[in-house]
Design an enzyme around this catalytic site. Structure first.
Site, PDB file in Angstrom:
ATOM      1  CE  LYS A  95      -3.860  -2.133  -0.303  1.00  0.00           C
ATOM      2  NZ  LYS A  95      -4.894  -2.574   0.606  1.00  0.00           N
TER       3      LYS A  95
HETATM    4  C1  LIG Z   1      -5.938  -3.598   0.926  1.00  0.00           C
HETATM    5  C2  LIG Z   1      -7.378  -3.308   1.023  1.00  0.00           C
HETATM    6  C3  LIG Z   1      -8.122  -3.513   2.193  1.00  0.00           C
HETATM    7  C4  LIG Z   1      -7.652  -4.197   3.432  1.00  0.00           C
HETATM    8  O1  LIG Z   1      -6.413  -4.173   3.742  1.00  0.00           O
HETATM    9  P1  LIG Z   1      -5.517  -5.267   4.499  1.00  0.00           P
HETATM   10  O2  LIG Z   1      -4.666  -4.388   5.328  1.00  0.00           O
HETATM   11  O3  LIG Z   1      -4.794  -5.974   3.421  1.00  0.00           O
HETATM   12  O4  LIG Z   1      -6.386  -6.149   5.318  1.00  0.00           O
HETATM   13  C5  LIG Z   1      -9.439  -3.109   2.208  1.00  0.00           C
HETATM   14  N1  LIG Z   1     -10.025  -2.580   1.142  1.00  0.00           N
HETATM   15  C6  LIG Z   1      -9.341  -2.374  -0.009  1.00  0.00           C
HETATM   16  C7  LIG Z   1     -10.069  -1.742  -1.142  1.00  0.00           C
HETATM   17  C8  LIG Z   1      -8.010  -2.754  -0.111  1.00  0.00           C
HETATM   18  O5  LIG Z   1      -7.366  -2.579  -1.267  1.00  0.00           O
END
Ligand SMILES: *Cc1c(COP(=O)(O)O)cnc(C)c1O
Length: 427
Positions: A206
């Protein structure tokens, strides 16, 4: 010829000063190797400073949101749904064009996701269709949906003004899934701060990372306390373990939060770099017929361009297109820790066009990671029985779209190379 390093979509990137390691070392030195502690508190403070700062807004320039650091963004979605009162038999409106973590926690609670399609410009939830869905669910079930979950897909803001206007009219809380949109802004205000709750993710790929982790932006101290309580097994105030509600073990580790504190020193550099990469793609691809770069629809939108995305005209022919989907893929998207369900068919009933798959393979052979857009949830077999309000936008984007490398390691020279290869692939 020199061998090129593979160019990935978005890899974790640490601060030059190595502050992440310094904070982790501190955690060891002071024996705070637990899911609470000074790094967790410090990271939450950094996050609050970041989300509460408005850049362009003429009124109310400093917000007063509180943040809880959690073990994942998925946990943040889960807890915010609970805080909005979602339970067994309820319905929750959620953007269909998203990663599964937006909707899976709805099912953890025995509730049903109601998927709503996207608008053409932002690729995010269509407010008008959302209102149609609200009305129709009330007519069909006699109950209002318990929450609304818009998603900042690839970091692009949703039309939060219209979403909030409609949600307020029906008195339904909004949970912003800004997991991909950390630092994206709408009219100068950071995403995640408009709705009742805002979801952030710090997974490895991310905008910033804590290796794995997430956070929930809360409206006030009371909500913040409730989330904190739910995230720590809902312990009551007694000298022994007393439980009057079901809680979760969702707090962020003090080690991971140390990485987060280091990352917060470079978050603005990361965002600026992603935006710079977008500008480069836009410039270099502007004369390539049939390829379009997805940009901000108008000046209210200020995307972080977490992943840069293009759409590919179905008429364009790509080298190797006749062989697309001839072989079964061996691994799941994103690696998934090497764990995959083997499949025996290379096809599903809804998949990217052959020229998109051919371009993905062509780029892969050139050492470039590219990925199809996320397959809409209303087209996923696991959600075949969930209600869906569809206008065709997300399905047609899924068929023509592609994500390109965008992270901190992607240099100007890499972008030029990627664009060269895209041109080379077109017949
Ligand atoms: C990555 C993501 C999440 C959740 O993230 P994690 O930290 O991987 O559990 C939720 N919503 C979207 C749209 C994402 O891309």
């Amino acid at each position: 010829m020199l061998e090129r390093k593979k160019i990935y979509l978005c890899l974790a990137h640490m601060s030059e000063a190595g502050l992440e390691q310094k904070y982790i070392q501190e955690a060891f030195d002071t024996n705070w190797v637990v899911p609470l502690g000074p790094n967790v508190n410090g990271f939450e403070k950094d996050l609050e400073d970041f989300v509460n700062n408005c850049q362009l807004s003429t009124v109310n320039c400093q917000l007063d949101k509180r943040v809880v650091a959690l073990s994942s963004g998925t946990a943040a979605v889960h807890l915010s749904l609970i805080a909005c009162g979602v339970g067994s038999g309820d319905e929750v409106i959620v953007q269909s064009f998203t990663f599964c973590a937006s909707s899976h926690p709805i099912t953890y609670l025995g509730a049903t996701p109601v998927f709503v399609d996207s608008e053409k410009d932002s690729w995010n939830i269509d407010p008008e269709l959302m209102e149609t869905a609200i009305k129709d669910r009330i007519a069909k079930t006699g109950k209002k949906p318990k929450a609304i979950v818009p998603v900042a897909l690839y970091g692009m803001p949703y039309d939060i003004d219209r979403i909030m206007e409609i949600a307020n009219r029906y008195d339904i809380p909004v949970i912003e899934d800004a997991a991909e949109g950390f630092g994206s802004r709408w009219n100068g205000q950071v995403l995640g701060t408009f709705g009742q709750y805002g979801v952030l993710s710090f997974n490895g790929n991310k905008m910033i990372t804590t290796s794995g982790g997430g956070a929930l932006v809360c409206p006030d101290k009371e909500a913040w306390q409730k989330i904190m309580w739910l995230a720590t097994q809902a312990r009551e105030a007694y000298p022994y373990y007393q439980h009057e509600a079901i809680g979760y073990n969702y707090r962020m580790s003090n080690i991971c939060a140390g990485i987060g504190r280091g990352q917060m020193t470079i978050v603005n550099d990361h965002i600026n770099h992603h935006k710079h990469v977008f500008e480069l793609y836009k410039e270099l691809l502007k004369d390539v017929k049939g390829i379009e770069v997805h940009g901000n629809p108008d000046e209210r939108y200020d995307a972080n361009f977490w992943l840069n995305t293009i759409t590919i005209d179905p008429e364009i022919r790509i080298k190797g297109q006749e062989n697309a989907y001839k072989t079964v893929v061996q691994g799941a998207v994103g690696g998934a820790a090497g764990v995959v369900h083997a499949t025996d068919s290379a096809h599903t009933d809804c998949e990217p066009n052959a020229n998109v798959e051919a371009l993905r393979v062509f780029l892969d052979q050139a050492g470039i990671e590219a990925r199809p857009l996320w397959k809409p949830m209303h087209k996923q077999p696991v959600y075949k029985d969930a209600p869906a309000y569809v206008n065709g936008v997300s399905e047609s984007l899924f068929k023509v779209g592609m994500c390109l490398p965008s992270g901190p390691y992607v240099s100007d020279e890499d972008v030029k190379y990627i664009v060269e290869k895209i041109k080379e692939a077109i017949i």
